[in-house]
Enzyme design. Structure first.
Site, PDB file in Angstrom:
ATOM      1  N   SER A 135       0.867  -1.261   0.200  1.00  0.00           N
ATOM      2  CA  SER A 135      -0.158   0.003   0.019  1.00  0.00           C
ATOM      3  C   SER A 135       0.980   1.207   0.130  1.00  0.00           C
ATOM      4  O   SER A 135       1.591   1.475   1.020  1.00  0.00           O
ATOM      5  CB  SER A 135      -1.065   0.052   1.182  1.00  0.00           C
ATOM      6  OG  SER A 135      -1.625   1.115   1.434  1.00  0.00           O
ATOM      7  N   LYS A 161      -1.295  -1.297  -4.181  1.00  0.00           N
ATOM      8  CA  LYS A 161      -2.516  -0.238  -3.816  1.00  0.00           C
ATOM      9  C   LYS A 161      -2.015   1.074  -3.548  1.00  0.00           C
ATOM     10  O   LYS A 161      -1.120   1.434  -2.993  1.00  0.00           O
ATOM     11  CB  LYS A 161      -3.111  -0.686  -2.484  1.00  0.00           C
ATOM     12  CG  LYS A 161      -4.170   0.008  -2.035  1.00  0.00           C
ATOM     13  CD  LYS A 161      -5.020  -0.460  -0.637  1.00  0.00           C
ATOM     14  CE  LYS A 161      -5.128   0.545   0.650  1.00  0.00           C
ATOM     15  NZ  LYS A 161      -5.512  -0.165   1.569  1.00  0.00           N
ATOM     16  N   LYS A 163      -3.003   5.273  -2.606  1.00  0.00           N
ATOM     17  CA  LYS A 163      -4.080   6.020  -1.805  1.00  0.00           C
ATOM     18  C   LYS A 163      -4.319   7.073  -2.765  1.00  0.00           C
ATOM     19  O   LYS A 163      -3.754   7.729  -3.447  1.00  0.00           O
ATOM     20  CB  LYS A 163      -3.260   6.742  -0.562  1.00  0.00           C
ATOM     21  CG  LYS A 163      -2.834   5.512   0.404  1.00  0.00           C
ATOM     22  CD  LYS A 163      -4.344   4.767   1.099  1.00  0.00           C
ATOM     23  CE  LYS A 163      -3.856   4.151   2.153  1.00  0.00           C
ATOM     24  NZ  LYS A 163      -5.216   3.601   2.911  1.00  0.00           N
ATOM     25  N   ASP A 188      -7.442   3.446  -2.742  1.00  0.00           N
ATOM     26  CA  ASP A 188      -8.056   3.235  -1.609  1.00  0.00           C
ATOM     27  C   ASP A 188      -8.195   4.882  -1.385  1.00  0.00           C
ATOM     28  O   ASP A 188      -7.412   5.765  -1.014  1.00  0.00           O
ATOM     29  CB  ASP A 188      -7.116   2.665  -0.396  1.00  0.00           C
ATOM     30  CG  ASP A 188      -7.897   2.636   1.031  1.00  0.00           C
ATOM     31  OD1 ASP A 188      -9.143   3.297   1.201  1.00  0.00           O
ATOM     32  OD2 ASP A 188      -7.426   2.158   1.997  1.00  0.00           O
ATOM     33  N   GLU A 213     -11.526   1.123  -2.823  1.00  0.00           N
ATOM     34  CA  GLU A 213     -11.813   1.036  -1.615  1.00  0.00           C
ATOM     35  C   GLU A 213     -12.202   2.180  -0.786  1.00  0.00           C
ATOM     36  O   GLU A 213     -11.772   3.429  -0.972  1.00  0.00           O
ATOM     37  CB  GLU A 213     -10.468   0.606  -0.872  1.00  0.00           C
ATOM     38  CG  GLU A 213     -10.279   0.283   0.514  1.00  0.00           C
ATOM     39  CD  GLU A 213      -9.192  -0.355   1.287  1.00  0.00           C
ATOM     40  OE1 GLU A 213      -8.448  -0.993   0.237  1.00  0.00           O
ATOM     41  OE2 GLU A 213      -8.871  -0.373   2.232  1.00  0.00           O
ATOM     42  N   ASP A 238     -13.815  -0.787   3.830  1.00  0.00           N
ATOM     43  CA  ASP A 238     -12.658  -1.069   4.774  1.00  0.00           C
ATOM     44  C   ASP A 238     -13.317  -0.543   6.119  1.00  0.00           C
ATOM     45  O   ASP A 238     -14.128  -1.044   7.180  1.00  0.00           O
ATOM     46  CB  ASP A 238     -11.234  -0.229   4.530  1.00  0.00           C
ATOM     47  CG  ASP A 238     -10.347  -0.224   5.668  1.00  0.00           C
ATOM     48  OD1 ASP A 238     -10.671  -0.445   6.695  1.00  0.00           O
ATOM     49  OD2 ASP A 238      -9.258   0.406   5.305  1.00  0.00           O
ATOM     50  N   LYS A 262      -9.934  -6.157   8.881  1.00  0.00           N
ATOM     51  CA  LYS A 262      -9.024  -5.913   9.691  1.00  0.00           C
ATOM     52  C   LYS A 262      -9.439  -6.253  11.128  1.00  0.00           C
ATOM     53  O   LYS A 262     -10.440  -5.704  11.657  1.00  0.00           O
ATOM     54  CB  LYS A 262      -8.521  -4.277   9.685  1.00  0.00           C
ATOM     55  CG  LYS A 262      -7.941  -3.739   8.523  1.00  0.00           C
ATOM     56  CD  LYS A 262      -7.790  -2.134   8.533  1.00  0.00           C
ATOM     57  CE  LYS A 262      -7.242  -1.605   7.365  1.00  0.00           C
ATOM     58  NZ  LYS A 262      -7.110  -0.229   7.369  1.00  0.00           N
ATOM     59  N   GLY A 290      -4.240  -3.870   6.563  1.00  0.00           N
ATOM     60  CA  GLY A 290      -3.185  -3.620   7.445  1.00  0.00           C
ATOM     61  C   GLY A 290      -3.188  -2.075   7.868  1.00  0.00           C
ATOM     62  O   GLY A 290      -3.929  -1.202   7.556  1.00  0.00           O
TER      63      GLY A 290
END
Ligand code: OSB
Ligand code: MG
Length: 370
Positions: A135, A161, A163, A188, A213, A238, A262, A290
């Site tokens: 990520s 992934k 952001k 995400d 996400e 998430d 998570k 994570g």
């Protein structure tokens, strides 16, 4: 049943590289390591609450407070050591999932170590290695991001992934796709967008993302459901997934097609497995998210991710991607195939380096039965 003591340590560790999300940029992490000691065996858990209430309302200080004043006194008084029984007992309290999860994790590790089983075996996991992913936060420039992606691909990661946040989204996907047209790429948003941004999400729909996400804030299941009907990219939730109940609501509303589990966010392994089992039954694939954990939290994530419905690559990366010196030995590493082998020793299966913990500790407290 013989819990001798519980210990909490508040740690501070610098990241090897800053991590920026739609919440802001962070250079280091404050978190809690919890130890449950019984019959000379120590079980370890990690509390993923951060110093500031950005990802969730919990902080290291709220977690410390509810554990010290409520959760730990109750289980010591009742002499409870079995993690499932502790989860049941703590269900009388509302909220604070990261705090309760850290305690439950330490007790799962203790139980597995006493039984001489790895956590994966204790949970009924089915894999000897799990699929790593990385990520990558918002960088100063798109070129820097593309360069970082290249470096991670060379290390063996097969799924990236990124952001996204308003102003760092469509243009960024364009830059990445120019260099890496076939990369397994997902994005995400950490809830950073509003329904006004639906046209922008339709643009993001053109980049063959593996998933998108948490576009909207945690409580907004309805707008995720509306958005999912307008785009082909699968939505993954998430922050919205806080329990088996919110999962059931999200699935019934068709607010997502993939679920990020998570353990800290959902309040422990018992609840995480309920969510896993529900998703499996409804044919909804899951993966393990994570929280930039240390080796202790990462080990717990690796074992959880061996359950059968964890089918997408995870936000579980090698230790060196996060910290210069991890607090476990051996540190987590990835194979050329982009996998992380599951430790097969008892419990978390890695040795916890107490001297490294001591070096990073800012506060420590020991709790014993009265
Ligand atoms: O939203 O998945 C997230 C880190 C901190 C808080 C929230 C998130 C993340 C990550 C990092 O994406 C994943 C990792 O631990 O590698
Ligand atoms: Mg996320």
């Amino acid at each position: 049943m013989s819990l001798e003591r519980i210990e909490m340590s508040l740690l501070h560790l610098p990241y090897v590289h800053y991590f920026e999300t739609s919440f802001g940029r962070e250079y280091d992490r404050t978190f809690i390591i919890l130890r449950a000691v019984g019959d000379g065996v120590t079980g370890y858990g990690e509390i993923v609450a951060a110093a500031s209430p950005l990802y969730s309302y919990e902080t290291t200080e709220t977690a410390w407070h509810v554990l010290r004043d409520f959760f730990i006194p109750l289980i010591l008084k009742k002499d409870l050591e079995d993690p499932a029984a502790v989860a049941r007992e703590l269900s009388r309290f509302r909220g604070h999932p990261m705090a309760r999860s850290g305690l439950e994790l330490a007790l799962w590790d203790l139980k597995a170590k006493k039984e001489g089983l790895s956590l994966s075996r204790l949970y009924g996991g089915k894999r000897s290695a799990i699929s790593a992913g990385v990520s990558i936060g918002v960088q100063d420039t798109p070129d820097e991001l593309v360069e970082r992606i290249g470096a991670f691909l060379e290390e063996g990661y097969r799924r990236v992934k990124i952001k996204i946040k308003p102003g760092w989204d469509v243009r960024i996907c364009e830059s990445i796709r120019k260099t890496y047209p076939d990369l397994l790429l997902q994005a995400d948003a950490n809830g950073g967008y509003s329904p006004d941004d639906i046209p922008l999400m339709k643009e993001l729909d053109e980049f063959s993302l593996l998933m998108l996400e948490q576009v909207f804030p945690p409580f907004d299941l309805l707008d995720h459901s509306r958005l999912q009907k307008m785009i082909k990219t699968p939505l993954c939730l998430d922050e919205s997934i806080t329990s088996v109940t919110t999962t059931r609501q999200a699935l019934e509303l068709e607010s997502c097609r993939i679920v990020n589990i998570k353990v800290g966010r959902v309040g422990g392994i018992v609840e995480a497995r309920r969510i896993h089992d529900l998703c499996e039954e409804k044919n909804i694939p899951v993966w393990c998210g994570g929280m930039l954990e240390s080796g202790v939290g990462r080990a717990h994530n690796v074992h959880l991710a061996t359950l059968p419905d964890f089918v997408f690559p995870h936000d579980i990366s090698a230790s060196r991607r996060y910290y210069k010196e991890d607090i476990v030995e051996p540190p987590f590493d990835i194979t050329e195939e982009g996998m992380i082998p599951v430790p097969d020793g008892p419990g978390i299966g890695v040795e916890v380096l107490e001297d490294r913990i001591a070096g990073a500790t800012q506060r420590h407290q020991v709790f014993k039965p009265a």
